[in-house]
Design a protein around this motif. Sequence first.
Motif, mmCIF file in Angstrom:
data_model
loop_
_atom_site.group_PDB
_atom_site.id
_atom_site.type_symbol
_atom_site.label_atom_id
_atom_site.label_comp_id
_atom_site.label_asym_id
_atom_site.label_seq_id
_atom_site.Cartn_x
_atom_site.Cartn_y
_atom_site.Cartn_z
ATOM 1 N N ILE A 131 0.986 -0.996 0.010
ATOM 2 C CA ILE A 131 -0.232 0.017 0.046
ATOM 3 C C ILE A 131 0.950 1.281 0.041
ATOM 4 N N ILE A 132 0.643 1.875 -0.981
ATOM 5 C CA ILE A 132 1.644 3.112 -1.052
ATOM 6 C C ILE A 132 0.680 4.511 -0.709
ATOM 7 N N ASP A 133 -0.614 4.548 -1.164
ATOM 8 C CA ASP A 133 -1.443 5.544 -0.772
ATOM 9 C C ASP A 133 -2.903 5.096 0.102
ATOM 10 N N PRO A 134 -2.542 5.072 1.318
ATOM 11 C CA PRO A 134 -3.544 4.692 1.887
ATOM 12 C C PRO A 134 -4.994 5.410 2.119
ATOM 13 N N GLY A 135 -4.864 6.599 1.367
ATOM 14 C CA GLY A 135 -6.068 7.182 1.074
ATOM 15 C C GLY A 135 -6.949 6.843 0.059
ATOM 16 N N GLN A 136 -6.556 5.622 -0.638
ATOM 17 C CA GLN A 136 -7.331 4.936 -1.870
ATOM 18 C C GLN A 136 -7.980 3.978 -1.013
ATOM 19 N N LYS A 137 -9.064 3.436 -1.933
ATOM 20 C CA LYS A 137 -9.805 2.273 -1.515
ATOM 21 C C LYS A 137 -8.988 1.109 -2.249
ATOM 22 N N TYR A 138 -8.865 0.076 -1.623
ATOM 23 C CA TYR A 138 -8.498 -1.361 -2.143
ATOM 24 C C TYR A 138 -9.218 -2.642 -1.870
ATOM 25 N N HIS A 139 -9.259 -3.232 -3.172
ATOM 26 C CA HIS A 139 -10.160 -4.366 -2.923
ATOM 27 C C HIS A 139 -9.279 -5.656 -3.565
ATOM 28 N N VAL A 140 -9.004 -6.665 -2.474
ATOM 29 C CA VAL A 140 -7.880 -7.631 -3.010
ATOM 30 C C VAL A 140 -8.865 -9.112 -2.713
ATOM 31 N N PRO A 141 -9.558 -9.595 -3.848
ATOM 32 C CA PRO A 141 -10.298 -10.786 -3.862
ATOM 33 C C PRO A 141 -9.563 -11.973 -4.107
ATOM 34 N N LEU A 142 -10.171 -13.108 -3.510
ATOM 35 C CA LEU A 142 -9.448 -14.346 -4.038
ATOM 36 C C LEU A 142 -10.597 -15.056 -4.841
ATOM 37 N N LEU A 143 -10.135 -15.884 -5.894
ATOM 38 C CA LEU A 143 -10.889 -16.649 -6.568
ATOM 39 C C LEU A 143 -10.207 -17.736 -6.550
ATOM 40 N N LEU A 144 -11.121 -18.726 -6.101
ATOM 41 C CA LEU A 144 -10.554 -20.133 -5.667
ATOM 42 C C LEU A 144 -11.140 -21.378 -6.050
ATOM 43 N N SER A 145 -10.497 -22.291 -6.153
ATOM 44 C CA SER A 145 -10.783 -23.561 -6.483
ATOM 45 C C SER A 145 -9.954 -24.572 -5.700
ATOM 46 N N ARG A 146 -10.252 -26.009 -5.631
ATOM 47 C CA ARG A 146 -9.435 -26.718 -4.926
ATOM 48 C C ARG A 146 -8.068 -26.957 -5.381
ATOM 49 N N PHE A 147 -7.723 -26.533 -6.783
ATOM 50 C CA PHE A 147 -6.488 -26.667 -7.237
ATOM 51 C C PHE A 147 -5.893 -25.650 -7.830
ATOM 52 N N SER A 148 -6.424 -24.319 -7.626
ATOM 53 C CA SER A 148 -5.902 -23.174 -8.239
ATOM 54 C C SER A 148 -6.479 -21.989 -7.443
ATOM 55 N N TYR A 149 -5.791 -20.921 -7.632
ATOM 56 C CA TYR A 149 -6.327 -19.682 -7.013
ATOM 57 C C TYR A 149 -5.694 -18.421 -8.005
ATOM 58 N N SER A 150 -6.315 -17.447 -7.828
ATOM 59 C CA SER A 150 -5.845 -15.929 -8.563
ATOM 60 C C SER A 150 -6.372 -14.828 -7.798
ATOM 61 N N THR A 151 -5.753 -13.690 -7.846
ATOM 62 C CA THR A 151 -6.220 -12.473 -7.146
ATOM 63 C C THR A 151 -5.854 -11.344 -8.171
ATOM 64 N N TYR A 152 -6.442 -10.085 -7.834
ATOM 65 C CA TYR A 152 -6.215 -8.944 -8.558
ATOM 66 C C TYR A 152 -6.437 -7.838 -7.662
ATOM 67 N N ARG A 153 -5.651 -6.674 -7.990
ATOM 68 C CA ARG A 153 -6.067 -5.511 -7.113
ATOM 69 C C ARG A 153 -7.337 -4.798 -7.873
ATOM 70 N N GLY A 154 -8.275 -4.812 -6.853
ATOM 71 C CA GLY A 154 -9.614 -3.822 -7.523
ATOM 72 C C GLY A 154 -9.484 -2.838 -6.628
ATOM 73 N N SER A 155 -10.960 -2.045 -6.676
ATOM 74 C CA SER A 155 -10.959 -0.745 -6.122
ATOM 75 C C SER A 155 -12.420 -0.887 -5.492
#
Length: 117
Positions: free
Chosen positions: A93-117
């Motif tokens: 986190i560089i700018d704590p004044g922003q809104k950050y959304h960190v989702p977790l997309l999950l299955s039993r054998f994989s996962y992914s994530t991205y920076r949302g807002s």
Amino acid sequence: MAAPSPLSTHVLNTAMGVPGSNMALNLYRQDPTTNTWSLLTSGTTNAEGRCPGLITKEMFIAGVYRLHFETALYWESMGETCFYPYVEIVFTIIDPGQKYHVPLLLSRFSYSTYRGS
């Protein structure tokens, strides 16, 4: 009513097409001097796969954070096994004044994530 958290997460069980509800998670922040991690909060995702109130605006400062998700316990609660016993997402986190959304997309054998807002 409490102010919304500047950091949010959302767990999605992509294998079943449902929210990842009732998953335990922890939020940590790294000390920049010692590189040790401090636990900031613990929670459990709700029926929508979200964990409201992760951190207050006052506690949310610039730094390196880690979200730790207890994925094995989640899958075990549904009578399943998984490849990843937990998932950790580390982000800066560089700018704590922003809104950050960190989702977790999950299955039993994989996962992914991205920076949302």
